[in-house]
Design a protein around this motif. Sequence first.
Motif, PDB file in Angstrom:
ATOM      1  N   GLN A   1       0.598  -1.233   0.291  1.00  0.00           N
ATOM      2  CA  GLN A   1      -0.369   0.264   0.270  1.00  0.00           C
ATOM      3  C   GLN A   1       0.755   1.663   0.377  1.00  0.00           C
ATOM      4  O   GLN A   1       1.794   0.940   0.731  1.00  0.00           O
ATOM      5  CB  GLN A   1      -0.960   0.195   1.020  1.00  0.00           C
ATOM      6  CG  GLN A   1      -1.970   1.108   1.168  1.00  0.00           C
ATOM      7  CD  GLN A   1      -3.057   0.904   2.504  1.00  0.00           C
ATOM      8  OE1 GLN A   1      -2.158   1.696   3.437  1.00  0.00           O
ATOM      9  NE2 GLN A   1      -4.475   0.819   2.101  1.00  0.00           N
TER      10      GLN A   1
ATOM     11  N   VAL B   1      -4.676   6.908  -1.588  1.00  0.00           N
ATOM     12  CA  VAL B   1      -3.291   5.167  -1.694  1.00  0.00           C
ATOM     13  C   VAL B   1      -4.024   4.468  -2.923  1.00  0.00           C
ATOM     14  O   VAL B   1      -5.541   4.359  -3.700  1.00  0.00           O
ATOM     15  CB  VAL B   1      -4.690   5.158  -0.381  1.00  0.00           C
ATOM     16  CG1 VAL B   1      -4.451   3.333   0.342  1.00  0.00           C
ATOM     17  CG2 VAL B   1      -4.724   5.612   0.521  1.00  0.00           C
TER      18      VAL B   1
ATOM     19  N   PHE C   1      -2.797   0.165  -4.204  1.00  0.00           N
ATOM     20  CA  PHE C   1      -1.060  -1.126  -4.306  1.00  0.00           C
ATOM     21  C   PHE C   1      -0.677  -1.212  -5.297  1.00  0.00           C
ATOM     22  O   PHE C   1      -1.556  -1.351  -5.634  1.00  0.00           O
ATOM     23  CB  PHE C   1      -2.674  -2.327  -3.753  1.00  0.00           C
ATOM     24  CG  PHE C   1      -3.488  -2.101  -2.458  1.00  0.00           C
ATOM     25  CD1 PHE C   1      -2.375  -2.587  -1.093  1.00  0.00           C
ATOM     26  CD2 PHE C   1      -4.434  -1.475  -2.478  1.00  0.00           C
ATOM     27  CE1 PHE C   1      -3.297  -2.622   0.096  1.00  0.00           C
ATOM     28  CE2 PHE C   1      -5.164  -1.742  -0.883  1.00  0.00           C
ATOM     29  CZ  PHE C   1      -4.638  -2.878  -0.277  1.00  0.00           C
TER      30      PHE C   1
ATOM     31  N   PHE D   1      -8.015  -3.438  -5.074  1.00  0.00           N
ATOM     32  CA  PHE D   1      -7.756  -2.019  -3.722  1.00  0.00           C
ATOM     33  C   PHE D   1      -9.215  -2.553  -3.092  1.00  0.00           C
ATOM     34  O   PHE D   1      -8.671  -2.294  -2.105  1.00  0.00           O
ATOM     35  CB  PHE D   1      -7.628  -1.110  -4.911  1.00  0.00           C
ATOM     36  CG  PHE D   1      -8.211  -0.177  -3.502  1.00  0.00           C
ATOM     37  CD1 PHE D   1      -6.507   0.850  -3.058  1.00  0.00           C
ATOM     38  CD2 PHE D   1      -9.289   0.391  -3.273  1.00  0.00           C
ATOM     39  CE1 PHE D   1      -6.729   1.540  -2.498  1.00  0.00           C
ATOM     40  CE2 PHE D   1      -9.141   1.077  -2.107  1.00  0.00           C
ATOM     41  CZ  PHE D   1      -8.530   2.086  -1.744  1.00  0.00           C
TER      42      PHE D   1
ATOM     43  N   THR E   1      -8.673  -4.145   0.545  1.00  0.00           N
ATOM     44  CA  THR E   1      -9.615  -3.754   1.411  1.00  0.00           C
ATOM     45  C   THR E   1      -9.147  -4.335   2.433  1.00  0.00           C
ATOM     46  O   THR E   1      -9.505  -4.413   3.905  1.00  0.00           O
ATOM     47  CB  THR E   1      -9.659  -2.182   1.268  1.00  0.00           C
ATOM     48  OG1 THR E   1      -8.817  -1.494   0.837  1.00  0.00           O
ATOM     49  CG2 THR E   1      -9.759  -1.597   2.618  1.00  0.00           C
TER      50      THR E   1
ATOM     51  N   ALA F   1      -3.679   0.038   7.480  1.00  0.00           N
ATOM     52  CA  ALA F   1      -3.696  -0.238   6.214  1.00  0.00           C
ATOM     53  C   ALA F   1      -5.292  -0.440   5.925  1.00  0.00           C
ATOM     54  O   ALA F   1      -5.792   0.484   4.849  1.00  0.00           O
ATOM     55  CB  ALA F   1      -3.111  -1.585   5.728  1.00  0.00           C
TER      56      ALA F   1
ATOM     57  N   GLY G   1      -7.630   2.879   2.794  1.00  0.00           N
ATOM     58  CA  GLY G   1      -8.329   2.135   2.049  1.00  0.00           C
ATOM     59  C   GLY G   1      -9.763   2.399   2.212  1.00  0.00           C
ATOM     60  O   GLY G   1     -10.439   2.729   1.207  1.00  0.00           O
TER      61      GLY G   1
END
Length: 181
Positions: free
Chosen positions: A51, A58, A60, A70, A74, A92, A96
Amino acid sequence: FKKTQKSDGGWGSIANTAIVVLAYLAHGETPGKGEFGQTVELALDYLINAQTGEGDGVRFRGADGNEYAFLIATYALAEAYGMTQNPNAKTAALKGLGRIVRNQSPTGGWDYRLNKTSTRDDMSFEGWALQAIKAGKMAGLHPDGLEECIKKAIRCLKTRNFRNGGFNYTAGGAPTGLTPT
């Protein structure tokens, strides 16, 4: 999966790794415990370390750009936090979830790029967004706007629902595989 895990902790992509993590978690496997504890720990570290960015930036690393990865990552991180209370998974997952909540479209769904001004969204993408949000809420993660986001998503689902069980794939489209009654 344990035998095919790469040395970086993943399985070739963010989405693949997240789905494997979800499978392990659903089986009750958690980091550092039992036969698969090390495997799960390495996979979670892979997702957390992949991430990048803050706010709506944000992402990945290694995701394909359509953001399914994503949402799935998440979702996995929120589930992992709920089961383990790992503070790194929490951080994290919150990043997300925040991006998902902030970028819900006016229809109450989400488009493939998490573009909040788009009215082009679809049910397959929304399903992953809803799973991530549900997992986050159940884990006690409440990014700003979560409750309103859930209400908008429910309204979206209701506008897409047909009595015979079908859903419109996109806003204004015909239900997938079914005829409205």
